[in-house]
Scaffold this active site. Structure first.
Site, PDB file in Angstrom:
ATOM      1  N   HIS A  62      40.699  36.993  -9.218  1.00  0.00           N
ATOM      2  CA  HIS A  62      40.707  36.967  -7.699  1.00  0.00           C
ATOM      3  C   HIS A  62      40.559  35.424  -7.430  1.00  0.00           C
ATOM      4  O   HIS A  62      39.358  34.963  -7.841  1.00  0.00           O
ATOM      5  CB  HIS A  62      39.635  37.569  -6.948  1.00  0.00           C
ATOM      6  N   HIS A  84      34.536  43.516  -3.594  1.00  0.00           N
ATOM      7  CA  HIS A  84      34.686  45.005  -3.659  1.00  0.00           C
ATOM      8  C   HIS A  84      33.165  45.482  -3.811  1.00  0.00           C
ATOM      9  O   HIS A  84      32.124  44.795  -4.079  1.00  0.00           O
ATOM     10  CB  HIS A  84      35.130  45.358  -5.140  1.00  0.00           C
ATOM     11  N   TYR A  86      31.894  47.536  -5.854  1.00  0.00           N
ATOM     12  CA  TYR A  86      31.336  47.406  -7.337  1.00  0.00           C
ATOM     13  C   TYR A  86      30.650  46.256  -7.705  1.00  0.00           C
ATOM     14  O   TYR A  86      29.957  46.170  -8.460  1.00  0.00           O
ATOM     15  CB  TYR A  86      32.494  48.058  -8.354  1.00  0.00           C
ATOM     16  N   GLU A  87      30.965  45.241  -6.828  1.00  0.00           N
ATOM     17  CA  GLU A  87      30.252  43.786  -6.963  1.00  0.00           C
ATOM     18  C   GLU A  87      28.988  43.811  -6.596  1.00  0.00           C
ATOM     19  O   GLU A  87      28.309  42.852  -7.044  1.00  0.00           O
ATOM     20  CB  GLU A  87      31.221  42.589  -6.565  1.00  0.00           C
ATOM     21  N   ALA A 114      45.895  46.360  -6.891  1.00  0.00           N
ATOM     22  CA  ALA A 114      46.525  46.858  -8.161  1.00  0.00           C
ATOM     23  C   ALA A 114      46.090  48.408  -8.269  1.00  0.00           C
ATOM     24  O   ALA A 114      44.815  48.627  -7.673  1.00  0.00           O
ATOM     25  CB  ALA A 114      45.889  46.264  -9.366  1.00  0.00           C
ATOM     26  N   MET A 212      40.112  50.635  -6.407  1.00  0.00           N
ATOM     27  CA  MET A 212      38.665  50.379  -5.879  1.00  0.00           C
ATOM     28  C   MET A 212      38.529  49.438  -4.720  1.00  0.00           C
ATOM     29  O   MET A 212      37.553  48.911  -4.529  1.00  0.00           O
ATOM     30  CB  MET A 212      37.799  49.701  -7.155  1.00  0.00           C
ATOM     31  N   SER A 213      39.583  49.382  -3.881  1.00  0.00           N
ATOM     32  CA  SER A 213      39.561  48.349  -2.802  1.00  0.00           C
ATOM     33  C   SER A 213      40.400  48.968  -1.697  1.00  0.00           C
ATOM     34  O   SER A 213      40.559  50.166  -1.513  1.00  0.00           O
ATOM     35  CB  SER A 213      39.948  47.108  -3.201  1.00  0.00           C
ATOM     36  N   ASN A 236      49.062  50.373 -14.058  1.00  0.00           N
ATOM     37  CA  ASN A 236      48.831  51.351 -15.223  1.00  0.00           C
ATOM     38  C   ASN A 236      48.956  52.761 -14.738  1.00  0.00           C
ATOM     39  O   ASN A 236      48.605  52.755 -13.569  1.00  0.00           O
ATOM     40  CB  ASN A 236      47.517  50.886 -15.706  1.00  0.00           C
ATOM     41  N   HIS A 248      41.388  45.672 -17.930  1.00  0.00           N
ATOM     42  CA  HIS A 248      41.670  44.781 -16.781  1.00  0.00           C
ATOM     43  C   HIS A 248      42.935  43.923 -17.210  1.00  0.00           C
ATOM     44  O   HIS A 248      43.775  43.347 -16.345  1.00  0.00           O
ATOM     45  CB  HIS A 248      40.579  43.905 -16.291  1.00  0.00           C
TER      46      HIS A 248
HETATM   47  N1  HPA Z   1      41.913  52.958 -11.799  1.00  0.00           N
HETATM   48  C1  HPA Z   1      41.094  52.111 -10.666  1.00  0.00           C
HETATM   49  N2  HPA Z   1      41.491  51.049 -10.211  1.00  0.00           N
HETATM   50  C2  HPA Z   1      42.683  50.459 -10.740  1.00  0.00           C
HETATM   51  C3  HPA Z   1      43.282  51.034 -11.941  1.00  0.00           C
HETATM   52  C4  HPA Z   1      42.913  52.455 -12.236  1.00  0.00           C
HETATM   53  O1  HPA Z   1      43.286  52.930 -13.245  1.00  0.00           O
HETATM   54  N3  HPA Z   1      44.255  50.123 -12.030  1.00  0.00           N
HETATM   55  C5  HPA Z   1      44.060  49.166 -11.148  1.00  0.00           C
HETATM   56  N4  HPA Z   1      43.162  49.243 -10.425  1.00  0.00           N
END
Ligand code: HPA
Length: 283
Positions: A62, A84, A86-87, A114, A212-213, A236, A248
């Site tokens: 980022h 985020h 989580y930060e 993502a 997560m966003s 993924n 990541h």
């Molecule tokens: N899980 C949560 N957040 C993500 C993932 C995942 O598999 N891939 C990219 N961001």
């Protein structure tokens, strides 16, 4: 303490005074997807640290800057990076750039992220239009006293992901010969990836994607009447599907691999959003 409305207004003015452009469309670029901003012309780049009240992104991948520029003939404001939950940031801090967008005159946004693919018909690298979301982050940027200048106390979320923008995106994807899926995005706190059991649970409750966003940004946008288009890149397959660990690194590499087609899609959709009569009205 100064209220978020005034802080957003101050941040918006500090951005606008550095550019002659007056974009009506904003973009937020997710992990590994930031390079779209590098293809803009007539750019002004402003690091987040130079914008009053902006939080600094700690996630790798980022860039942490606002880029104002033109995508073809369309002026846009781009957040290259986001923060985020989580930060350790609050939901209000996560949503703050969207409120700044609104004070800048932005009427429509494209959010990218993502995500892990839960739906078994997806493949790594797939692009998915978000049609709806499930907020499992246990919080909401609108919790607390409501500021009526942003919007109503209980905003409707029935049409959070604009139907006509999704149609436009599907249309443009077809013209580009790209496959564009559509699915439901579940947002979790993170930062640990999910367990295989959590992914089975998410599939059962109707999620196609996990990340997560994005969800707080959508909620803040709808509160203010901003129209939303959101696109996930399946970086993924979600935990437990392929029996291999998630990283990541893999998320970043997949973002890099699909960026050309992702950017082509964004570039094709923007003029259609710019021509939307709702976007044209300056309020
Ligand atoms: N899980 C949560 N957040 C993500 C993932 C995942 O598999 N891939 C990219 N961001």
């Amino acid at each position: 303490m100064t209220d978020h409305y005034t802080l957003a207004e101050t941040a918006a003015q500090s951005i606008l005074q550095r550019t002659p452009l007056r974009p009506r469309i904003g973009l937020v670029l997710g992990s590994g997807l930031g390079s779209f901003a590098d293809s803009l012309t007539e750019t002004t780049k402003i690091p987040f640290r130079e914008i009053p009240s902006f939080s600094l992104s700690t996630a790798i991948g980022h860039a942490g800057q606002t880029v104002i520029g033109k995508a073809g003939s369309v002026p846009v404001a781009v957040m290259q990076g986001r923060v985020h939950l989580y930060e350790g940031y609050s939901p209000q801090q996560v949503a703050f750039p969207i409120r700044v967008f609104r004070r800048m005159g932005i009427r429509a946004i494209i959010l990218t992220n993502a995500a892990g693919g839960i739906n078994l018909t997806y493949k790594q690298g797939a692009l998915v239009l978000i049609s709806d979301h499930i907020n499992l982050q246990g919080n909401n940027p609108l919790a607390g006293p409501n500021d009526d200048r942003f919007g109503v106390r209980f905003p409707d979320m029935t049409h959070a992901y604009d139907k006509s923008y999704r149609e436009s995106a599907r249309d443009e994807a077809r013209k580009l010969g790209m496959t564009l899926h559509e699915g439901v995005y579940a947002a979790l706190l993170g930062p640990s990836y999910e367990t295989p059991a959590e992914i089975r649970y998410l599939r059962t409750i109707g999620a196609d994607l996990v990340g997560m966003s994005t969800v707080f940004e959508v909620i803040a946008a709808r509160h203010m009447g901003i129209k939303v288009l959101a696109i996930s890149c399946v970086t993924n397959m979600a935990a437990g599907i392929l029996d291999k660990p998630l990283s990541h690194q893999e998320v970043m590499e997949t973002g890099e691999r699909v960026k050309t087609s992702f950017e082509a899609l964004l570039r094709a959709v923007l003029p259609r959003m710019e021509n939307d009569p709702d976007t044209a009205v300056q309020k």
